[in-house]
Design a protein around this motif. Structure first.
Motif, PDB file in Angstrom:
ATOM      1  N   TRP A  58      28.004 -38.559  10.475  1.00 55.20           N
ATOM      2  CA  TRP A  58      27.957 -36.894  10.682  1.00 55.20           C
ATOM      3  C   TRP A  58      27.836 -36.489   9.287  1.00 55.20           C
ATOM      4  N   TYR A  59      28.580 -36.713   8.289  1.00 57.48           N
ATOM      5  CA  TYR A  59      28.256 -36.238   7.053  1.00 57.48           C
ATOM      6  C   TYR A  59      26.594 -36.437   6.486  1.00 57.48           C
ATOM      7  N   PHE A  60      25.981 -37.612   6.846  1.00 56.29           N
ATOM      8  CA  PHE A  60      24.884 -37.807   6.325  1.00 56.29           C
ATOM      9  C   PHE A  60      24.007 -36.827   7.092  1.00 56.29           C
ATOM     10  N   LEU A  61      23.976 -36.780   8.498  1.00 58.39           N
ATOM     11  CA  LEU A  61      23.156 -35.976   9.354  1.00 58.39           C
ATOM     12  C   LEU A  61      23.172 -34.385   8.794  1.00 58.39           C
ATOM     13  N   ALA A  62      24.464 -34.231   8.776  1.00 61.90           N
ATOM     14  CA  ALA A  62      24.703 -32.839   8.317  1.00 61.90           C
ATOM     15  C   ALA A  62      24.216 -32.499   6.779  1.00 61.90           C
ATOM     16  N   GLY A  63      24.303 -33.488   5.935  1.00 60.42           N
ATOM     17  CA  GLY A  63      23.835 -33.116   4.514  1.00 60.42           C
ATOM     18  C   GLY A  63      22.402 -32.971   4.489  1.00 60.42           C
ATOM     19  N   PHE A  64      21.816 -33.578   5.372  1.00 61.60           N
ATOM     20  CA  PHE A  64      20.195 -33.323   5.499  1.00 61.60           C
ATOM     21  C   PHE A  64      19.991 -32.183   6.345  1.00 61.60           C
ATOM     22  N   ALA A  65      20.629 -31.852   7.319  1.00 64.51           N
ATOM     23  CA  ALA A  65      20.400 -30.674   7.883  1.00 64.51           C
ATOM     24  C   ALA A  65      20.615 -29.417   7.006  1.00 64.51           C
ATOM     25  N   VAL A  66      21.532 -29.481   6.194  1.00 63.72           N
ATOM     26  CA  VAL A  66      22.024 -28.516   5.320  1.00 63.72           C
ATOM     27  C   VAL A  66      20.805 -27.835   4.361  1.00 63.72           C
ATOM     28  N   LEU A  67      20.228 -29.309   4.017  1.00 63.20           N
ATOM     29  CA  LEU A  67      19.177 -29.241   3.036  1.00 63.20           C
ATOM     30  C   LEU A  67      18.070 -28.550   3.385  1.00 63.20           C
ATOM     31  N   VAL A  68      17.570 -28.915   4.654  1.00 62.41           N
ATOM     32  CA  VAL A  68      16.423 -28.349   5.457  1.00 62.41           C
ATOM     33  C   VAL A  68      16.792 -26.857   5.483  1.00 62.41           C
ATOM     34  N   LEU A  69      17.905 -26.180   6.175  1.00 62.35           N
ATOM     35  CA  LEU A  69      18.333 -25.086   6.551  1.00 62.35           C
ATOM     36  C   LEU A  69      18.073 -24.208   5.201  1.00 62.35           C
ATOM     37  N   ALA A  70      18.721 -24.601   4.065  1.00 70.66           N
ATOM     38  CA  ALA A  70      19.101 -23.945   2.734  1.00 70.66           C
ATOM     39  C   ALA A  70      17.391 -24.019   2.212  1.00 70.66           C
ATOM     40  N   SER A  71      16.607 -24.759   2.385  1.00 72.79           N
ATOM     41  CA  SER A  71      15.374 -24.766   1.406  1.00 72.79           C
ATOM     42  C   SER A  71      14.540 -23.486   1.942  1.00 72.79           C
ATOM     43  N   ALA A  72      14.892 -22.926   3.274  1.00 72.73           N
ATOM     44  CA  ALA A  72      14.097 -21.951   3.572  1.00 72.73           C
ATOM     45  C   ALA A  72      14.466 -20.626   2.736  1.00 72.73           C
ATOM     46  N   THR A  73      15.615 -20.575   2.129  1.00 73.26           N
ATOM     47  CA  THR A  73      16.189 -19.205   1.584  1.00 73.26           C
ATOM     48  C   THR A  73      16.541 -19.726   0.038  1.00 73.26           C
ATOM     49  N   HIS A  74      16.871 -20.791  -0.246  1.00 74.66           N
ATOM     50  CA  HIS A  74      17.414 -21.401  -1.485  1.00 74.66           C
ATOM     51  C   HIS A  74      18.753 -20.648  -2.021  1.00 74.66           C
ATOM     52  N   SER A  75      19.399 -20.387  -1.022  1.00 74.39           N
ATOM     53  CA  SER A  75      20.691 -19.404  -1.230  1.00 74.39           C
ATOM     54  C   SER A  75      22.014 -20.360  -1.039  1.00 74.39           C
ATOM     55  N   LEU A  76      23.038 -19.851  -1.605  1.00 73.47           N
ATOM     56  CA  LEU A  76      24.372 -20.602  -1.206  1.00 73.47           C
ATOM     57  C   LEU A  76      24.974 -19.950  -0.112  1.00 73.47           C
ATOM     58  N   SER A  77      25.690 -20.797   0.566  1.00 69.81           N
ATOM     59  CA  SER A  77      26.367 -20.051   1.484  1.00 69.81           C
ATOM     60  C   SER A  77      27.675 -20.877   1.957  1.00 69.81           C
ATOM     61  N   PRO A  78      28.867 -19.997   2.179  1.00 72.65           N
ATOM     62  CA  PRO A  78      30.222 -20.802   2.095  1.00 72.65           C
ATOM     63  C   PRO A  78      30.279 -21.828   3.578  1.00 72.65           C
ATOM     64  N   TRP A  79      29.467 -21.209   4.497  1.00 71.09           N
ATOM     65  CA  TRP A  79      29.331 -21.915   5.765  1.00 71.09           C
ATOM     66  C   TRP A  79      28.694 -23.174   5.741  1.00 71.09           C
ATOM     67  N   THR A  80      27.645 -23.453   4.839  1.00 67.26           N
ATOM     68  CA  THR A  80      26.952 -24.531   4.767  1.00 67.26           C
ATOM     69  C   THR A  80      27.826 -25.796   4.075  1.00 67.26           C
ATOM     70  N   MET A  81      29.041 -25.352   3.546  1.00 70.55           N
ATOM     71  CA  MET A  81      30.017 -26.072   2.882  1.00 70.55           C
ATOM     72  C   MET A  81      31.201 -26.205   3.880  1.00 70.55           C
ATOM     73  N   GLY A  82      31.584 -25.063   4.352  1.00 66.29           N
ATOM     74  CA  GLY A  82      32.866 -25.328   5.287  1.00 66.29           C
ATOM     75  C   GLY A  82      32.774 -25.712   6.301  1.00 66.29           C
ATOM     76  N   LEU A  83      31.594 -25.401   7.151  1.00 68.82           N
ATOM     77  CA  LEU A  83      31.885 -26.112   8.478  1.00 68.82           C
ATOM     78  C   LEU A  83      31.316 -27.620   8.647  1.00 68.82           C
TER      79      LEU A  83
END
Length: 205
Positions: free
Chosen positions: A156-181
């Motif tokens: 889960w952590y492995f897949l979530a980590g790469f999914a978060v990297l892909v999502l964040a790459s669109a905006t290059h922004s920090l979000s509490p939810w990409t950490m918290g969820l």
């Protein structure tokens, strides 16, 4: 004196070998569930208090550092108590081996955060995903000491980590939810695995 030192060294080696072949029962599901709640509460607080986490990276990092310290403190207190209860004389050796599995990933996560904040703040958007990938490596490293199904949490952590990297790459922004969820789900999954495994039927002997 030399014979005594050798005997003590042999005893230490035997204890380490026994610990290596024993399933670690120091992690409890209740505390893992509590760390899931800590992650979710931290995300909610940062969402409410930080207007723009990307513009306030230090506040973002310090908030998650505080959450990590609180979670680790809870895990450490329970781990010592449960290890004394379940592992008796092997408790110290078991705790040492459990910490040893996660230590490289933990140190790498801390150094990575400092490095990006100090020398490459424009790349801080990658940190949540990278932390999750590092957490997955720590979980996978601990599989031999824990219920085998704990690998599901690592996945889960492995897949979530790469999914978060892909999502964040669109905006290059920090979000509490990409950490918290991801961490809330991952820790809740760990709690469920430990609860249902009960340290018995689903462990390496």
């Amino acid at each position: 004196m030399r014979d005594l030192d050798k005997a003590l060294a042999d005893i230490g080696a035997i204890r380490s070998q026994l610990a290596a072949g024993t399933a670690f029962r120091g992690y409890g599901p209740a505390t893992m569930a509590a760390t899931s709640a800590v992650a979710l509460i931290t995300a909610v607080l940062q969402h409410s208090l930080l207007d723009d986490p990307t513009a306030q990276p230090l506040a973002f990092l310090l908030g998650w550092a505080a959450a990590a310290v609180l979670s680790l403190a809870m895990i450490w207190v329970e781990m010592r108590a449960r290890s004394r209860r379940h592992h008796s004389g092997l408790a110290d050796a078991m705790i040492h081996q459990a910490v040893e599995q996660f230590l490289p990933a933990g140190i790498a996560g801390v150094l990575l955060a400092i490095l990006l904040w100090r020398f490459a703040p424009e790349a801080l958007w990658m940190l949540p995903g990278l932390w999750q990938v590092l957490t997955s490596l720590g979980v996978f490293a601990s599989v031999r000491l824990l219920p085998r199904t704990v690998a599901l949490a690592g996945a889960w952590y492995f897949l979530a980590g790469f999914a978060v990297l892909v999502l964040a790459s669109a905006t290059h922004s920090l979000s509490p939810w990409t950490m918290g969820l991801p961490f809330a789900v991952g820790q809740a999954l760990m709690a469920a695995i430990l609860y249902f495994a009960s340290g018995e039927a689903d462990v390496e002997d």
